[in-house]
Design a protein around this motif. Structure first.
Motif, PDB file in Angstrom:
ATOM      1  N   THR A  99       0.852  -1.189   0.000  1.00  0.00           N
ATOM      2  CA  THR A  99       0.000   0.000   0.000  1.00  0.00           C
ATOM      3  C   THR A  99       0.888   1.239   0.000  1.00  0.00           C
ATOM      4  N   THR A 101       1.125   5.512  -0.378  1.00  0.00           N
ATOM      5  CA  THR A 101       0.403   6.770  -0.210  1.00  0.00           C
ATOM      6  C   THR A 101       1.124   7.875  -0.964  1.00  0.00           C
ATOM      7  N   THR A 174      -4.244   6.729  -2.376  1.00  0.00           N
ATOM      8  CA  THR A 174      -3.503   5.520  -2.032  1.00  0.00           C
ATOM      9  C   THR A 174      -3.562   4.525  -3.183  1.00  0.00           C
TER      10      THR A 174
END
Length: 538
Positions: A99, A101, A174
């Motif tokens: 993940t 950002t 994201t």
């Protein structure tokens, strides 16, 4: 890693034309201050007609890349030392390599005044990945969770958007990947990730003819097969703002014609000198001659669907490779401007290795033996396709002569008028035998020279090589827990490729370019492009 701030040898440009394309060059007469630079304060460079309109996600060749980079700016780019430079991104961070950002810098807009937001990126990437939009670079988005829903292998798409993209606020989004990819940030420097304004999705075809970006230049005009013209954008927010008033990208039928216009002052910069002009161009241009190595590999690629290579034994391709005297061709035909390739990757990328493989060495006796053991090719005849406007005729002819003499296979140079025609034939699976390939690094890893070229689902895999074991080994490399492990596994992939030969590596590139007395501050970036925004008209 968290918020990585550096990487070596990145950002990119893709399939390489090597030189000019299309037809006709020269001045357009629009109030020029000299015959090469068009309007006052503009500079000019030979860049051929792109294969497609300059939309980032549909551009993966060098002519179009020049246009795309002038019009659009993405999250990150790279300086000449290969360090990451944040452009539209304020930061890119991850805790787990799965993940990510992204925070954007505030105040950026498109040329039409629309604000560049997190939604701009999410909408663009979803559109580019969707199978219905038929974008050449859609495979680049395949790491994102939900890609298979918008771009299924079979049947209709199950969704309009990828579940892995989420807008957090106006300047934050994201990216959730389907699995961790330790090198994902490296990939974001490729131009295909640049954002599009909302107007692009209303009528993509019309938008492509009059593109609107967020880059250092705004679109002015496109006279197809002649000139593509952009103007400096005064409201550009990036640190790489144009130092000239605009650029004319001029088309030429041959690199020889472009070079003559350079000598005459009718074009300011030429990206690649034709083979026949290489022995004299340094004397002609003096300190305006450029010769520098860069991160690219030239190859000869068998079309695995073609009559000669359908179901061919890899031994035959290995034998053809060993029949070619790369060193002599590089020294004589190419006047010392190339280095014989010793691997599928260039020295400038992380993970490059000298394979020390016999199949990349000149050995006529073993070449003929391997071809015979492998059963030869259908009809005992092959073709090598190349674009005539790229200065390839001489060395391809020399390669064919080597193959003919050292294997007994009849080899025919298959000339196409320009790079666009060459690419279209590759895309439509109409290559008769082999084609002249070239690849410049899009990001600084050995991965880029294998995953984007030889994975069975990769758009740039124009030879249609497919090997389940290779795909599985690449997947293992993609999901490795660290960058170092990914690179190591892809080194193993490269060693395996030498057994199957989806391409014959030929040369490591050098740029042999030049510029006229009408311009100054001409620079070359790490991947061999002339940095047009830095050049200034005298």
């Amino acid at each position: 890693m968290r918020g990585a701030k550096s990487a070596k040898w990145v950002a990119g440009a893709i399939a390489v034309a090597m030189a000019a394309t299309a037809c006709g060059g020269g001045d357009d007469g629009e109030g020029s201050n000299n015959s090469g630079s068009g309007p006052e304060g503009y500079v000019s460079i030979e860049v051929g007609e792109p294969q497609n309109a300059p939309i980032p996600s549909n551009t993966n060749e060098s002519n179009g890349a020049y246009l795309v980079k002038s019009l659009y700016t993405g999250l990150i780019e790279y300086d000449n030392e290969g360090e990451i430079v944040y452009r539209n991104a304020e930061s890119i961070e991850t805790e787990d390599s799965k993940t990510w950002t992204v925070k954007l810098k505030d105040g950026w807009t498109f040329h039409n005044g629309e604000k560049v937001t997190a939604q701009s990126y999410v909408d663009t990437w979803n559109w580019a990945a969707h199978i219905d939009n038929n974008q050449k670079n859609s495979f680049w988005f395949s790491d994102i969770a939900g890609y298979e829903d918008v771009h299924p292998e079979e049947g209709d798409p199950k969704a309009d958007t990828m579940k892995g993209l989420k807008v957090v606020d106006d300047l934050t989004f994201t990216i959730e990947l389907s699995k961790p990819v330790s090198y994902f940030e490296y990939k974001l420097g490729y131009t295909t990730w640049a954002p599009l304004p909302s107007v692009a999705f209303d009528d993509p075809k019309a938008f492509g003819e009059k593109p609107v970006g967020n880059g250092p230049y705004t679109f002015e005009k496109w006279d197809h097969n002649k000139v593509f013209q952009v103007a400096k954008w005064d409201d550009y927010k990036g640190e790489d703002a144009a130092k000239n008033e605009g650029v004319q990208f001029k088309n030429y039928a041959t690199p020889e014609a472009a070079y003559q216009d350079l000598l005459s002052g009718n074009v300011d910069m030429v990206r690649q000198i034709a083979s026949k002009d290489l022995p004299k161009y340094k004397d002609d241009l003096g300190d305006r001659a450029i010769e520098e190595p860069y991160a690219a590999v030239q190859s000869i690629v068998p079309a695995m669907y073609s009559t000669p290579f359908k179901d061919v034994d890899p031994k035959v391709i290995q034998g053809i490779s060993m029949a070619i005297d790369r060193e002599t061709i590089a020294k004589t035909v190419l006047n010392g401007t190339r280095e014989p390739a010793t691997s599928f990757t260039p020295p400038q990328v992380k993970g490059n290795q000298d394979l020390q493989s016999d199949v990349l060495k000149f050995d006529p006796e073993q070449a003929r033996k391997l071809v015979e053991e492998g059963g030869g090719v259908e009809g005992n005849k092959i073709w090598i396709q190349f674009n005539a406007d790229g200065g390839h005729a001489e060395w391809v002819t020399a390669v064919c002569e080597n193959i003919r003499q050292n294997t007994g296979i009849e080899c025919i140079p298959d000339s196409k008028p320009d790079f666009q025609t060459d690419l279209d034939l590759r895309d439509s699976d109409k290559v008769k035998g082999m084609y002249r390939g070239g690849w410049v690094a899009d990001y600084p890893l050995n991965v880029n020279f294998m995953r984007e070229l030889y994975h069975s689902k990769a758009e740039a895999n124009s030879g249609r090589f497919s090997n389940k074991e290779i795909d599985e080994l690449m997947a293992e490399g993609d999901s490795a827990p660290s960058l170092e492990e990914s690179v190591k596994i892809y080194q193993e992939v490269e060693r395996e490729l030498a057994e199957f030969m989806p391409a014959i590596p030929m040369f490591h590139y050098k740029i042999n370019a030049g510029y006229s007395e009408n311009v100054e501050n001409v620079q070359v970036d790490w991947h061999g492009d002339l940095v047009v925004h830095e050049a200034t008209a005298k």
